[in-house]
Design an enzyme around this catalytic site. Sequence first.
Site: not given
Lengths: 417, 417, 417, 417
Positions: A23, A102, A187
Amino acid sequence: MSSAAVTPGSKGKVLLAYSGGLDTSCILVWLIEQGYEVLAYLANVGQEEDFEAAREKALKIGATKVFIEDLRREFVKETIFPAVQCNAIYENIYLLGTSVARPIIARKQMEIAKQEGCTHVSHGCTGKGNDQVRFELAYHALNPSIEVVAPWRIPEFYTRFPGRQHLLDYAEQKGIPVSQTRGKPWSTDENLFHISYEAGILEDPNVTPPKDMWKLTVDPEDAPDTPERIEIVFSGGNPSRVINKGDGTDVTDPLDLFVYLNTVARRNGVGRIDIVENRFIGIKSRGCYETPGGTLLRIAHMDLEGLVLDREVRAYRDEHVTPVYGRLLYNGMFFSPEGDLLNKIIPLTQASVNGTVRLKLYKGTASVEGRWSDTETLYDMDESSMDVQGGFEPLDSQGFIKIQSIRLKKWGAKALN
Amino acid sequence: MSSAAVTPGSKGKVLLAYSGGLDTSCILVWLIEQGYEVLAYLANVGQEEDFEAAREKALKIGATKVFIEDLRREFVKETIFPAVQCNAIYENIYLLGTSVARPIIARKQMEIAKQEGCTHVSHGCTGKGNDQVRFELAYHALNPSIEVVAPWRIPEFYTRFPGRQHLLDYAEQKGIPVSQTRGKPWSTDENLFHISYEAGILEDPNVTPPKDMWKLTVDPEDAPDTPERIEIVFSGGNPSRVINKGDGTDVTDPLDLFVYLNTVARRNGVGRIDIVENRFIGIKSRGCYETPGGTLLRIAHMDLEGLVLDREVRAYRDEHVTPVYGRLLYNGMFFSPEGDLLNKIIPLTQASVNGTVRLKLYKGTASVEGRWSDTETLYDMDESSMDVQGGFEPLDSQGFIKIQSIRLKKWGAKALN
Amino acid sequence: MSSAAVTPGSKGKVLLAYSGGLDTSCILVWLIEQGYEVLAYLANVGQEEDFEAAREKALKIGATKVFIEDLRREFVKETIFPAVQCNAIYENIYLLGTSVARPIIARKQMEIAKQEGCTHVSHGCTGKGNDQVRFELAYHALNPSIEVVAPWRIPEFYTRFPGRQHLLDYAEQKGIPVSQTRGKPWSTDENLFHISYEAGILEDPNVTPPKDMWKLTVDPEDAPDTPERIEIVFSGGNPSRVINKGDGTDVTDPLDLFVYLNTVARRNGVGRIDIVENRFIGIKSRGCYETPGGTLLRIAHMDLEGLVLDREVRAYRDEHVTPVYGRLLYNGMFFSPEGDLLNKIIPLTQASVNGTVRLKLYKGTASVEGRWSDTETLYDMDESSMDVQGGFEPLDSQGFIKIQSIRLKKWGAKALN
Amino acid sequence: MSSAAVTPGSKGKVLLAYSGGLDTSCILVWLIEQGYEVLAYLANVGQEEDFEAAREKALKIGATKVFIEDLRREFVKETIFPAVQCNAIYENIYLLGTSVARPIIARKQMEIAKQEGCTHVSHGCTGKGNDQVRFELAYHALNPSIEVVAPWRIPEFYTRFPGRQHLLDYAEQKGIPVSQTRGKPWSTDENLFHISYEAGILEDPNVTPPKDMWKLTVDPEDAPDTPERIEIVFSGGNPSRVINKGDGTDVTDPLDLFVYLNTVARRNGVGRIDIVENRFIGIKSRGCYETPGGTLLRIAHMDLEGLVLDREVRAYRDEHVTPVYGRLLYNGMFFSPEGDLLNKIIPLTQASVNGTVRLKLYKGTASVEGRWSDTETLYDMDESSMDVQGGFEPLDSQGFIKIQSIRLKKWGAKALN
């Protein structure tokens, strides 16, 4: 739009969060095609990855610079440990393994973007997930003047690549090396704290994940038949030492300690969950997670708090800090006014959390076998004892109960009889 | 006070919560000595007990009547199931096994006391524990006009019996049969939902409980090497059916179903904890608990809620109902204005909790392997899918993120840069 | 007990919280009679009082030492200002005027007790009220080794003095001067922050307090017919300056500023309430209160927060700090683990609370006429404007709404139609 | 797009929330121009309006049908009264006057839209405000299959009408009658419960609103010099009767009663506020509001709850219901799973809220002068009394305090000394 019309680099520099996979490799090339100069950024937060191969690939397909940053230490100290300190959890079960990574990844990305004069940052998150929100809210808070390019939300991009095959075709056409010809039917997102599995065959919440999906931990059925025992020491609510007399381990460095906890939990099959959760954007989603070391820390930390934390401080933290912090981590609000406030509040609750917890690990379980604290004194064996009077006057309980019952008697006389 | 001076029964009738053990037998005789007519009351809430032997013993030592009441069914339906429905827990770990039994026991005691014209009720709880509070607050709420006699808070009683030996001496002197010459070095409280262990050698929180202490569950190390799999069906948040294709079980009756869950959890070693908790009266206390079937129900119920409960309803319940209900159960406030309110709120949150959860039990673990619901539709595979567009416009996420970031950009521009 | 048998001072030294009134004067003499050496302690927290007369009286009736301490400045800075910072309130209405004074008074009492070698402290609070709890919990937390003598809970004392006349008789007999021959038909407690009225004729909650009861504030009907206008400046959430251009006032000293706010609020009739509240011990009680300056600070502070505090920080503080702090102040838990924690949390929420609020005072009302902040920038006139586009893209709202509605559409499709 | 190309009505029927003003009149015509058949809908929620003139205007400018619906009674009973029952408030000050009207308006709009076979609904809310969110979330929840047209978020519309003058030009060109040649320098939204003022000159938060802005209430300075007194009776938390012996009023009908409360509050200047609030979309906004009758109900209802509501039920409601409900009303989540839940919870808290409150209204103030309840008994004059013993044993307080202090002594011994 015809790509022939775009002057290379005319749209400015973009720093792309790059993984080396299909991706983000396609995105990298596509961004160049759109007129950006692309710099690639790859954060090492403990995932299994061939970082140098990714570097070469990024350069090969057109990145003008590649930044590979080892963030593992700050990850452990700045978000994993605070999450442990406040027993952070989402919907009572998910230990927030993606969420805690994150902020660390985004912060470094914005530092590099600023330093390199990038006008944009980009990422490969989909338009339906939580991670787009987490990355972008962090980006915006950290540097409101840098713009975000989110290809999976740009119609030109997502209509061009409606499925994996279209990405593979594009890769072939653009000379992007593809290591794996067939993707797994789910995923994953991996870091030092956890790995997640979602999408693909997992979208049916009644499908049991195949045995070979689980990557980090041994299947409890395959774990050793003999328990292992470790001791985890906490100082101010942070793990400060781990001892395993069985294998001679004695670690104190935060990163080493965390890596060791992963090792011992993994080999004993500890830390798997399989859930349906509520994403920030209002969609329900099925996810499986392995959080080996983090699960041990949670169990041990909560146990020690029972011994050393005042009841009301604990209740306050449990009701007014833990759920708020869990939700803000999940929703990507780490860098926010309220995130900043809670990050200051958490350590205030942990000053007394000093002591040691003994754990037994066995085939997927981690059980507390005992705990002690040399410095904390809220637990008082005499006072607690049912055998010893311990400076406690039974008549006091009498008054306590009588006062509590005033309200209840009035109500009961009316409501119940 | 000389007992010779007391006219038998002159102080009225007292209904004593009697267990058949040494303490309440001595209390029974002592109450007669004080001038009460004593009626004995023994609730069957699922504990292992020779109820008929207890009846005979009570009559033999002077009780004028004995009431043995099977409360197991109302226990399951009226307090265990609501506790499951709201995932009730105390201090994030204790499933409240003693607390949920108390309201059921106290209510029947007060019914009998009223019916028999008792002016007093009595119990054998110590003056340092939670149970005195739980029983007495319930008594006062249910019938404010009946008085409580709590011998372990009456100086004449507790100074006369400072230790176990004094009770044994008294028993011998008064002809009270003593079945066990040596007590275990801990105390227990058992019912259908759980067993607790505390006091004695457990008062040192670093002492690992001996293997033979645990009574209800098999040691995980001794549990079968092959997993067992069951399905639990919920209707309106209550378990309504349990299926084990392995042993052919298919039960729907609430009591049978709960008893079966205990059986299967016990043989797989599920449901042990060892903690330090904060008692209502402000003392820290170490307790070990086994809650086999209740642990399975908690895991399955919480999992199903992930699939079928709206995010905000779940968050509301988790933050505004569960901790409040857990604390009020623990503190003995089941019969109270706020208890009454919460007992009405809980079912309002559960209308959509319909579906089935598949569990794997193995050596102390209970893992979810899948779940489904025929009637609930909040989970939408297409919408959730990362592959399918599913009526979801990626541009919507763009606006969602932008609006969320307005506040953060303003703050970030100032606070972080 | 015959007082003749008691050796004077044989029971050690007690430091009595003394008011100069009938109750504590009788207690002082009674304590001497019981064998204590009595030292008197009178805190000046801003109440109207002839402190020197009280000193003389205490010495005359047997106190061996008298301590009169001006605590007004620490009262303003250490408990009034934090209460303003977090908009502390009890049951949505009571500004906690008595509660905020207690920690200040108790702390100095314990300091003096320790310094003077007292083994006991004493007070004149009744056995049904909140103040006994507030004083004693503070005493115990501040110095667990000093004992408390609470005469109104000692049977020998309260059975000897069942009514006011018995105290008057005792006073006459013991030569205690009584300034007031007839008490008012209510009790009061006054300090710099407020005055309370309760008991006596107020016990009927439907009796309107007589006009002459209210002592601190002018009756709104008698207040000036022309409004007065003031400006209150806040720095870090604390009032730092008050300006009244009408009378030339410009004060910055915390104590002066607070005294001035009282003055201007009193003359405009601001700050009266009349309520029924729930005492800590579970009894309902009617109270009337005047809190003149405190009411102005509350109104102005809350208004300014609207301008300068982030929405989520405000919501967090409003839901997770304000109610907890209000209750702990009311219940006397200022000196406690959780009180300590909250006292650290409050300032963390106030860093941005800088600016000025303009108030109009008129016949019992205090209305905000405007506010501004030179340093804070969360309010953005362009962004807020309905006329100016202001960097805000209407399409973003579209996405925001669409994402919010995902959940609602699913639910609505099922539940509502 | 050239309007010549659009077949009239080709886009289907749209039901427009129409006000008769310039904005929605232009929208009506513009929607026709876009190819919609437009039906106009005007809800009477108590605003001052010439409804028949609006009907004629809508028909004259092209609406094919006009629906004018008197929703005042359901507005009072279905959202105003519940808001009063739970003392609903936003950010501690705003009584949610606009928010409570929106569900009522939206619900009828969706009913008519369905009945008339409309494929779309439309409104004239701007893209920066709360009302677009409130209307549309309600629309989506109530009927997910009907689409929303929000012209102020459609680029073709908002770029064509960047300011008021462009709307005026369009109106002239299209023959739309314009009653008012000059708009007021602020916007308003009026209904039975309140009126709001925002935007225009109010966007500077330090500008004092001009005296003639306030429309519903008399300026306190112009209110009568003599107080008025009323009694409000509540049954189950709802106002059921209002008595004013001064003017002979005695009303019991919910709508009449509410209209009367407005009348009496308006003439005494009660109910004005001026604030800066946080909109759902993250922007701060200044608003002024008048809520005359609602303010009286809030004061009286909260006062009565002091007398008749159990302490813990009140605390639960105050902390776990009121703020959640206020926020969900503000954010337009009335029709939602959590809104549905809270709408069921609120009445559960109000069963005991029966009684009468006496209010004095005077120049902007509304003060409680007394309250009583014939049916509720939690208040007990003897028990509360400081003079009467009242079945209360002072020694009980002793035990109560001692037990509370166990935890504090341990902490104090360590932390403070």
